[in-house]
Design a protein around this motif. Structure first.
Motif, PDB file in Angstrom:
ATOM      1  N   MET A  63       0.823  -1.192   0.000  1.00 34.75           N
ATOM      2  CA  MET A  63       0.000   0.000   0.000  1.00 34.75           C
ATOM      3  C   MET A  63       0.866   1.254   0.000  1.00 34.75           C
ATOM      4  O   MET A  63       0.503   2.247  -0.606  1.00 34.75           O
ATOM      5  N   THR A  64       2.000   1.185   0.672  1.00 32.58           N
ATOM      6  CA  THR A  64       2.909   2.326   0.719  1.00 32.58           C
ATOM      7  C   THR A  64       3.416   2.668  -0.677  1.00 32.58           C
ATOM      8  O   THR A  64       3.523   3.851  -1.027  1.00 32.58           O
ATOM      9  N   ILE A  65       3.696   1.651  -1.477  1.00 34.63           N
ATOM     10  CA  ILE A  65       4.178   1.884  -2.845  1.00 34.63           C
ATOM     11  C   ILE A  65       3.121   2.604  -3.667  1.00 34.63           C
ATOM     12  O   ILE A  65       3.433   3.530  -4.427  1.00 34.63           O
ATOM     13  N   ILE A  66       1.869   2.222  -3.505  1.00 33.30           N
ATOM     14  CA  ILE A  66       0.775   2.851  -4.246  1.00 33.30           C
ATOM     15  C   ILE A  66       0.643   4.319  -3.846  1.00 33.30           C
ATOM     16  O   ILE A  66       0.527   5.203  -4.708  1.00 33.30           O
ATOM     17  N   ILE A  67       0.672   4.598  -2.559  1.00 37.61           N
ATOM     18  CA  ILE A  67       0.561   5.984  -2.089  1.00 37.61           C
ATOM     19  C   ILE A  67       1.740   6.814  -2.578  1.00 37.61           C
ATOM     20  O   ILE A  67       1.568   7.963  -3.003  1.00 37.61           O
ATOM     21  N   CYS A  68       2.945   6.243  -2.552  1.00 35.07           N
ATOM     22  CA  CYS A  68       4.128   6.962  -3.047  1.00 35.07           C
ATOM     23  C   CYS A  68       4.004   7.245  -4.545  1.00 35.07           C
ATOM     24  O   CYS A  68       4.356   8.340  -5.005  1.00 35.07           O
ATOM     25  N   ALA A  69       3.510   6.279  -5.317  1.00 36.51           N
ATOM     26  CA  ALA A  69       3.344   6.471  -6.757  1.00 36.51           C
ATOM     27  C   ALA A  69       2.320   7.568  -7.046  1.00 36.51           C
ATOM     28  O   ALA A  69       2.542   8.422  -7.921  1.00 36.51           O
ATOM     29  N   ILE A  70       1.217   7.557  -6.334  1.00 34.89           N
ATOM     30  CA  ILE A  70       0.194   8.598  -6.529  1.00 34.89           C
ATOM     31  C   ILE A  70       0.752   9.963  -6.148  1.00 34.89           C
ATOM     32  O   ILE A  70       0.561  10.948  -6.868  1.00 34.89           O
ATOM     33  N   THR A  71       1.464  10.028  -5.034  1.00 38.62           N
ATOM     34  CA  THR A  71       2.058  11.293  -4.596  1.00 38.62           C
ATOM     35  C   THR A  71       3.071  11.799  -5.623  1.00 38.62           C
ATOM     36  O   THR A  71       3.089  12.998  -5.954  1.00 38.62           O
ATOM     37  N   ALA A  72       3.909  10.902  -6.148  1.00 37.18           N
ATOM     38  CA  ALA A  72       4.891  11.290  -7.162  1.00 37.18           C
ATOM     39  C   ALA A  72       4.190  11.812  -8.412  1.00 37.18           C
ATOM     40  O   ALA A  72       4.614  12.822  -8.998  1.00 37.18           O
ATOM     41  N   GLY A  73       3.103  11.163  -8.814  1.00 33.69           N
ATOM     42  CA  GLY A  73       2.343  11.626  -9.967  1.00 33.69           C
ATOM     43  C   GLY A  73       1.733  12.997  -9.758  1.00 33.69           C
ATOM     44  O   GLY A  73       1.752  13.853 -10.652  1.00 33.69           O
ATOM     45  N   ILE A  74       1.214  13.229  -8.568  1.00 34.00           N
ATOM     46  CA  ILE A  74       0.643  14.545  -8.255  1.00 34.00           C
ATOM     47  C   ILE A  74       1.718  15.620  -8.309  1.00 34.00           C
ATOM     48  O   ILE A  74       1.518  16.696  -8.883  1.00 34.00           O
ATOM     49  N   VAL A  75       2.868  15.332  -7.727  1.00 35.26           N
ATOM     50  CA  VAL A  75       3.968  16.309  -7.720  1.00 35.26           C
ATOM     51  C   VAL A  75       4.440  16.590  -9.144  1.00 35.26           C
ATOM     52  O   VAL A  75       4.646  17.750  -9.523  1.00 35.26           O
ATOM     53  N   LEU A  76       4.619  15.539  -9.952  1.00 31.24           N
ATOM     54  CA  LEU A  76       5.055  15.745 -11.335  1.00 31.24           C
ATOM     55  C   LEU A  76       4.024  16.545 -12.137  1.00 31.24           C
ATOM     56  O   LEU A  76       4.385  17.404 -12.947  1.00 31.24           O
ATOM     57  N   GLY A  77       2.754  16.265 -11.924  1.00 33.18           N
ATOM     58  CA  GLY A  77       1.709  17.034 -12.598  1.00 33.18           C
ATOM     59  C   GLY A  77       1.676  18.473 -12.132  1.00 33.18           C
ATOM     60  O   GLY A  77       1.505  19.401 -12.928  1.00 33.18           O
ATOM     61  N   TRP A  78       1.874  18.687 -10.855  1.00 35.86           N
ATOM     62  CA  TRP A  78       1.854  20.036 -10.294  1.00 35.86           C
ATOM     63  C   TRP A  78       3.045  20.855 -10.797  1.00 35.86           C
ATOM     64  O   TRP A  78       2.918  22.047 -11.066  1.00 35.86           O
ATOM     65  N   LEU A  79       4.189  20.197 -10.946  1.00 40.32           N
ATOM     66  CA  LEU A  79       5.385  20.886 -11.444  1.00 40.32           C
ATOM     67  C   LEU A  79       5.351  21.080 -12.960  1.00 40.32           C
ATOM     68  O   LEU A  79       6.215  21.742 -13.511  1.00 40.32           O
ATOM     69  N   ASP A  80       4.348  20.508 -13.608  1.00 41.66           N
ATOM     70  CA  ASP A  80       4.158  20.631 -15.060  1.00 41.66           C
ATOM     71  C   ASP A  80       5.404  20.171 -15.825  1.00 41.66           C
ATOM     72  O   ASP A  80       5.937  20.875 -16.683  1.00 41.66           O
ATOM     73  N   VAL A  81       5.868  18.972 -15.484  1.00 42.59           N
ATOM     74  CA  VAL A  81       7.083  18.401 -16.054  1.00 42.59           C
ATOM     75  C   VAL A  81       6.860  17.929 -17.497  1.00 42.59           C
ATOM     76  O   VAL A  81       7.762  18.020 -18.321  1.00 42.59           O
TER      77      VAL A  81
END
Length: 97
Positions: A1-19
């Motif tokens: 479950m930790t891996i899933i939460i980390c992946a979602i968080t990483a995706g949110i950060v990458l989307g927010w940074l407009d990479v």
């Protein structure tokens, strides 16, 4: 479950940074849609294989409908409240155009 939460968080950060550029975002959207359909297909197959779960579908279906409807109505209500609180002139601006 930790891996899933980390992946979602990483995706949110990458989307927010407009990479990603527009083409990459378009492909990511398509890939995520296909993956979602695959997940739903696997979930349906798993439910179809479980005789005990199939027997409980009438009860679970009603509960799922009530839960889903409540979530949708609650989201709509909160959206309305937030729009009225944060953008009180939103309706007036749209009427002027």
């Amino acid at each position: 479950m930790t891996i899933i939460i980390c992946a979602i968080t990483a995706g949110i950060v990458l989307g927010w940074l407009d990479v990603f550029n527009y083409k990459t975002k378009l492909w990511l959207n398509r890939i995520s849609t296909v993956c979602l359909f695959i997940i739903l297909l696997c979930l349906g197959a798993k439910i179809g294989c479980d005789k005990e779960m199939l027997a409980k579908i009438p009860v679970l279906g009603k509960q799922a409908f009530i839960l889903g409807s409540s979530a949708i109505l609650g989201s709509m209500l909160m959206f309305y409240v937030i729009i009225k609180a944060l953008a009180p002139n939103f309706d007036k601006e749209n009427e002027a155009e």
